[in-house]
Design an enzyme around this catalytic site. Structure first.
Site, mmCIF file in Angstrom:
data_model
loop_
_atom_site.group_PDB
_atom_site.id
_atom_site.type_symbol
_atom_site.label_atom_id
_atom_site.label_comp_id
_atom_site.label_asym_id
_atom_site.label_seq_id
_atom_site.Cartn_x
_atom_site.Cartn_y
_atom_site.Cartn_z
ATOM 1 C CG ASP A 1 -1.783 -1.236 1.320
ATOM 2 O OD1 ASP A 1 -2.402 -1.619 0.314
ATOM 3 O OD2 ASP A 1 -1.790 -1.847 2.404
ATOM 4 C CE LYS B 1 3.225 -2.723 -4.552
ATOM 5 N NZ LYS B 1 2.739 -2.412 -3.203
ATOM 6 N N GLY C 1 -4.392 -4.259 -4.040
ATOM 7 C CA GLY C 1 -4.860 -3.336 -5.064
ATOM 8 C C GLY C 1 -3.993 -2.104 -5.189
ATOM 9 C CG HIS C 2 -1.409 -1.169 -7.715
ATOM 10 N ND1 HIS C 2 -0.695 -1.349 -6.558
ATOM 11 C CD2 HIS C 2 -0.836 -1.981 -8.634
ATOM 12 C CE1 HIS C 2 0.263 -2.233 -6.781
ATOM 13 N NE2 HIS C 2 0.197 -2.628 -8.029
ATOM 14 C CD GLN D 1 0.496 -9.308 -2.670
ATOM 15 O OE1 GLN D 1 1.252 -9.873 -3.447
ATOM 16 N NE2 GLN D 1 -0.788 -9.195 -2.926
#
Length: 427
Positions: free
Chosen positions: A13, A16, A40-41, A223
């Site tokens: 988190d 990225k 998630g992004h 991750q």
């Protein structure tokens, strides 16, 4: 022929997606090489926010080819749901390529993930319940279903039967759940074949040819370093290799072709799920970081645990990944704090430890040793150079750069793509 890796340098988190998107218009391929839809992004473009779970961030860059690599585990229902959601918003997803060797998450993997966590009780890992771990376990046990298997029903059925032979015994006799029917699993997976087939390719060959043609490939981790199955805070980790080494195994690109490894690190720290977190805050400062930073999981919506910047962790990530650069994100979230602590070392059993403790026990017992920096109150979202930052913000950035083991090449000062200070070119 540059191949550039982007990895998380904390517990995930870190931003990225924003970093990948920042480079997306300048690269030819963006490859997701590990994980699945368990992370998630969030990418902000103008006034639009996109939450990506399984798709590479490069899906949002028109000139870029997004690739799901062989190291990813794919929930096909989630894949097409995410594609449909982007298409409905006018995003072209037609260039997406999926590795024939990527493993597929079957419904029984999701079932096992959920019942195992409940069974563990207080010893739970804190998984997302999306079947990621059980699918990777099947892969290592050579019971996995790969994307290519869906194109041969005989092979697919044999593999599902082999996997369920033992799993149904465990489901019924240990967890008191109903057994899973082979036909149900095969029918569901085959329902995706027609739509999936045009996307599938030998992605290792595709990417190798691209590098030979002097194209740029960006490898994007899901991750982060401290969630890596080998190098993270085991057992509170993910089930895949989220470090730079995993970029090679998860994409089929050899390490000799990597030219840069970029670590993404927040100006503070967060983590989701269980496990040790030395700088975690349980007070108003922690709530303030969570609220100001919008620290809620992109995939799960879970509130993230928040704490101060941890320099020993950053140094560890720099060493494990061979980082050439850091991208520092969310510096703006620290605006308004009168004093900002930074963890510079730990105390473990009465002794100072300057690096990450070797053992799980040592890290669990580690308490942070802080150095304090004066804060700033000015809005920094408009800063585009280091000199635009308040003096105290400059001092903070300079100090953590010296502590962290690699240069800081970009700084996020807001959620938008343009709200970034570029110190050194990342390509």
């Amino acid at each position: 022929m540059p191949a550039v890796v982007i990895v998380g340098a904390q517990w995930g988190d870190e931003g990225k997606g924003k970093a990948t998107d920042l480079l997306g218009s300048r690269v030819d391929y963006v490859v997701k090489f590990n994980g699945g839809n368990n992370a998630g992004h969030t990418v902000v473009i103008g006034d639009q926010k996109y939450a990506l779970h399984l798709l590479p961030s490069g899906i949002l860059s028109p000139g870029c080819t997004p690739v799901i690599g062989n190291g990813v585990v794919v929930d096909l229902g989630v894949l097409f749901e995410e594609i449909d959601g982007l298409e409905a918003r006018g995003i072209d997803t037609s260039k997406l390529v999926v590795s024939a060797n990527a493993h597929v998450i079957a419904d029984y993997n999701r079932t096992f993930d959920k019942v195992t966590e409940r069974f563990l009780g207080s010893r739970k890992i804190g998984t997302t319940g999306r079947g990621i771990g059980p699918t990777y376990a099947d892969k290592m046990n050579r019971l996995g279903v790969r994307v290519q298997d869906l194109f041969d029903e005989k092979i697919l059925r044999a593999k599902v039967e082999g996997a369920l032979e033992l799993k149904n015994q465990i489901l019924t006799k240990v967890y008191n759940r109903r057994s899973v029917e082979v036909d149900e699993v095969v029918e569901e997976l085959l329902s995706y074949v027609d739509r999936l087939r045009p996307m599938v390719a030998d992605t290792s060959l595709l990417l190798g040819d691209a590098l030979d043609a002097d194209q740029t490939v960006l490898l994007e981790a899901g991750q982060a370093t401290l969630l890596d199955v080998d190098h993270g805070t085991y057992p509170f980790v993910t089930s895949s290799s989220a470090t730079a080494g995993g970029a090679c195994t998860g994409s089929g690109i050899p390490p000799t072709r990597l030219t840069r490894v970029i670590g993404i690190v927040k100006a503070y720290a967060t983590r989701v799920g269980e496990g040790p977190f030395p700088t975690e805050l349980f007070d108003a400062d922690g709530e303030r970081l969570r609220d100001n930073g919008g620290e809620f999981g992109t995939t799960t919506g879970r509130p993230r645990r928040c704490g101060w910047y941890d320099a020993p962790i950053a140094r560890y990530a720099a060493r494990i990944n061979g980082l050439t650069d850091f991208v520092l994100t969310k510096l703006d979230v620290l605006t308004g704090f009168e004093r900002i602590p930074v963890c510079v070392a730990y105390e473990v059993d009465g002794e100072r430890v300057d690096e990450m403790p070797m053992t799980q026990t040592g890290f669990h017992h580690a308490t942070p040793i802080y150095e304090y920096f004066e804060g700033w109150s000015e809005d920094i979202s408009g800063a585009r150079t280091i000199d635009d930052l308040p003096v105290n913000a400059q001092r903070y950035v300079t100090a953590i750069e010296k502590m962290s083991g690699a240069r800081i090449s970009a700084i996020g000062v807001g959620p938008g793509r343009d709200e970034t200070i570029v110190v050194h070119d990342l390509l």
